[in-house]
Design an enzyme around this catalytic site. Structure first.
Site, mmCIF file in Angstrom:
data_model
loop_
_atom_site.group_PDB
_atom_site.id
_atom_site.type_symbol
_atom_site.label_atom_id
_atom_site.label_comp_id
_atom_site.label_asym_id
_atom_site.label_seq_id
_atom_site.Cartn_x
_atom_site.Cartn_y
_atom_site.Cartn_z
ATOM 1 N N THR A 150 -2.276 -8.547 -33.738
ATOM 2 C CA THR A 150 -3.692 -8.299 -33.476
ATOM 3 C C THR A 150 -4.289 -9.339 -32.537
ATOM 4 O O THR A 150 -5.151 -9.035 -31.719
ATOM 5 C CB THR A 150 -4.463 -8.303 -34.808
ATOM 6 O OG1 THR A 150 -3.871 -7.321 -35.662
ATOM 7 C CG2 THR A 150 -5.920 -7.985 -34.612
ATOM 8 N N LYS A 152 0.441 -13.255 -47.404
ATOM 9 C CA LYS A 152 -0.773 -12.505 -47.075
ATOM 10 C C LYS A 152 -1.241 -11.824 -48.350
ATOM 11 O O LYS A 152 -0.514 -11.013 -48.923
ATOM 12 C CB LYS A 152 -0.484 -11.475 -45.981
ATOM 13 C CG LYS A 152 -1.740 -10.742 -45.503
ATOM 14 C CD LYS A 152 -1.486 -9.853 -44.287
ATOM 15 C CE LYS A 152 -2.777 -9.167 -43.852
ATOM 16 N NZ LYS A 152 -2.594 -8.330 -42.642
ATOM 17 N N THR A 174 -0.178 -10.468 -38.472
ATOM 18 C CA THR A 174 -0.324 -11.069 -39.801
ATOM 19 C C THR A 174 0.472 -10.354 -40.896
ATOM 20 O O THR A 174 0.810 -10.962 -41.899
ATOM 21 C CB THR A 174 -1.811 -11.110 -40.227
ATOM 22 O OG1 THR A 174 -2.338 -9.782 -40.191
ATOM 23 C CG2 THR A 174 -2.608 -11.996 -39.296
ATOM 24 N N ASP A 175 0.794 -9.058 -40.699
ATOM 25 C CA ASP A 175 1.425 -8.291 -41.776
ATOM 26 C C ASP A 175 2.665 -8.978 -42.352
ATOM 27 O O ASP A 175 2.842 -9.054 -43.561
ATOM 28 C CB ASP A 175 1.825 -6.891 -41.285
ATOM 29 C CG ASP A 175 0.724 -5.868 -41.492
ATOM 30 O OD1 ASP A 175 -0.453 -6.276 -41.480
ATOM 31 O OD2 ASP A 175 1.031 -4.672 -41.661
#
Lengths: 424, 424
Positions: free
Chosen positions: A78, A233, A155-156
């Protein structure tokens, strides 16, 4: 680059770099680092002027040398994407310069020596081979004349990559931050700038560890540097989605003051070692969760596919269904089946937080006695990555067990650690 | 029942009910509700006397009627277990009276009208059939003349059972608390008494919901009542292991004051409905997690075994690997394979916290367009149980989707809810 001055119908005044203009609204970047979106219908006056930007078309290597040199390794995610305001879709930025131009503070603070972009993918598509590819480039960048390296990443699966790099990079000599953003960089609420600046501060610190550097709270106060093997996360959308698991973060970073506050004094210090890559990992490892009614034959499925290791996300201290009433739901027989064929089993807990323990209840002691390795306080994702690493080096049970339970990169914490979340 | 007075060599004095005596130490229950263990070697004087206990061999139905009547449905777990101090193993209590005798406050506060013990198992062995069995007895107890029902349950899968009961019990008229303990009831630090008393307070409240009632902090200050569909065990060992996920707890309970403080005013109130069991659940549902390098053929494994539904624990907003470089890691084709054969796919996130969203990134939009149902803010375990329930009623895609995305028992929260953890 455009600079905009806006006066709204209710007499407020805003000015800053023009980030985006659509048929509905205009986004500008304020001096304080925030982006703000203003509806066109609310605008009374809009003045735009073309200004020369010191941040556009930067020739990085030609900047006069500063003390704070870092390199950037960009892999996608992202933070490298941009919303298409017509379709609502998210696209990759064509140039990293676009991003950097939006973080003026960054280039006042550091010189960016090298930028490497081996690929640009969403992190759900990251594969173990990508970890190796990143590792190779990282070693090259670390052996260069910079203070540290910032890795940009979706980030996943950022925490899987941070764990992998923690195991495969040996003799780490400098800070390596992995950062990204929960909202694309042209959104008013984007966390990209704050995180990027925080990473640069980390890169110039004394901490020679792989760390995930992301927002510490939902506002722009500080970021945390989380140890790469102890982070996960924990939220789909919050800016402070990343949390240290069974450990305190390494440090707190105040990017606007370029200040770093050490939280865990027990860290690896910057040193003169020569880092290198140990890229032997075994890809025949699976991660399986148990639950009421779960099918234990899934073990057979992987064992028969010649998987070398299976990490189980059990319940509580590390339990699996052992039902004696309905044998078809009992996991014990199938785990035996795998162990007899040389498959290594590691037990973790789906509670995420806390330490596994095979000695409290007899159901777990049974598994332990069969040879299941209890992963101490490693959370399932780190245990998965570590088992891949360990099985890349040996398939001998005793050696695997010893290596798996030996601390390599801070992944096994103190027995006394008992905190839930980062409540600071 | 024995009462003990102890004087230690360093001149401290303790007295209370004698809980256990071993060759190494003695455990007594103090007036304040705590157990304390004292080493034999530290004891100067020990006086034991046999006292008549109003809590031993209670004939529940003969107690004079009080206003606060509850029933207990015991299913096993740590709360019903006792340490064998010779072997270190944990055993089941032979009589629930043993436990109740250790919570004197309880019987001063409530009359226990009925006790049902259909089975006594560790909760990792709990199966969907057990949920139904518990449900049947629960309905019977709820239709009796009591204020509420306390279910004693192992903590490992307590949140799966609380979700299941939330869906299968219809017309719920009274409070139902599910409680247990993280440490067996004869341990000094046991949370059994505190939780049992908190449950009794909940049972006499106005909240007609299935709630998990467990310690709210690591000390004995208050318990939380967590909505049965929005709760998860989040720590292997802490007393406050249970956390509300994507919602606030229903209430805070101060057991020593018999006080309950409502947190979420939007609850189902005590009413005069007649509860009944809707026991149609489909057991051919699987829960699968994706991760870097995960094998998408696992989908085929379940589809070919004629599974009707698959809940995926994806990453971030609800993503799966879509790799175009190495097709063997792409989940898309396999999900298509399942959908073409009528398998229902539900997407959740392994972040646990936060809401799924298929509209931010194109990879997720792709899945959504294929027909994958995004589970809103349901965490994976609740989504798994709900899909079993829904598929017990219909296998028609449109009907499944509609029913799955309709709020049945508070499992789908407000879009604006954005809290991480219970930080109160």
């Amino acid at each position: 680059m455009k600079y905009a001055k806006i006066k709204t119908k209710d007499n407020r005044v805003f000015e800053g770099y023009l980030v985006n203009e659509t048929s509905e609204f205009i986004i500008i970047k304020l001096k304080n680092g925030y982006n703000i979106g203003i509806r066109n219908q609310d605008i009374l006056e809009l003045n735009k002027e073309e200004i020369e930007s010191k941040y556009e078309n930067i020739e990085y290597k030609k900047l006069e040398s500063r003390n704070n040199k870092i390199s950037i390794l960009a892999t996608g995610g992202t933070i490298l994407s941009k919303i298409d305001y017509r379709t609502g879709g998210v696209h990759m930025l064509t140039k990293l310069e676009e991003l950097i131009s939006l973080v003026p503070d960054l280039l006042d603070y550091v010189e960016i020596k090298n930028i490497e972009i081996p690929f640009s993918i969403a992190s759900e598509d990251m594969l173990p081979d990508n970890w190796i590819e990143i590792g190779k480039i990282l070693v090259k960048l670390l052996n260069d004349d910079v203070n540290g390296v910032t890795i940009l990443h979706g980030t996943d699966t950022m925490h899987y990559t941070s764990a992998a790099l923690s195991f495969i990079i040996k003799n780490l000599n400098k800070p390596v931050s992995i950062t990204g953003s929960q909202r694309s960089s042209d959104r008013p609420s984007s966390d990209a700038f704050f995180n990027l600046l925080s990473s640069a501060v980390y890169d110039n610190s004394d901490i020679a560890e792989i760390a995930v550097v992301m927002h510490g709270t939902s506002s722009d106060i500080f970021a945390y540097a989380h140890r790469g093997t102890k982070v996960r996360k924990m939220h789909t959308e919050r800016r402070d989605a990343f949390q240290s698991i069974n450990s305190l973060p390494l440090a707190k970073i105040f990017p606007y003051n370029k200040k770093i506050e050490i939280i865990d004094n027990n860290y690896r210090k910057r040193n003169n070692n020569s880092p290198y890559l140990d890229d032997k990992i075994c890809k025949k490892v699976a991660l399986i969760k148990t639950y009421p009614g779960s099918d234990p034959d899934i073990i057979k499925y992987y064992v028969d596919k010649n998987y070398k290791g299976i990490v189980i996300e059990g319940t509580g201290f590390g339990h699996v269904p052992t039902n004696t009433i309905d044998k078809k739901y009992s996991w014990i027989e199938n785990i035996k089946y795998g162990i007899e064929r040389g498959t290594i089993f590691v037990m973790t807990s789906q509670t995420i937080f806390g330490r596994t323990n095979p000695f409290v209840y007899s159901n777990a002691r049974l598994l332990y006695n069969l040879g299941v390795i209890y992963a101490e306080d490693m959370h399932p994702e780190t245990a998965y990555v570590k088992l891949m690493y360990v099985l890349g080096h040996t398939e001998n049970y005793d050696e695997v067990k010893k290596m798996f339970l030996t601390n390599i990169a801070g992944e096994i914490g103190e027995k006394s650690f008992y905190e839930f979340f980062n409540k600071e």
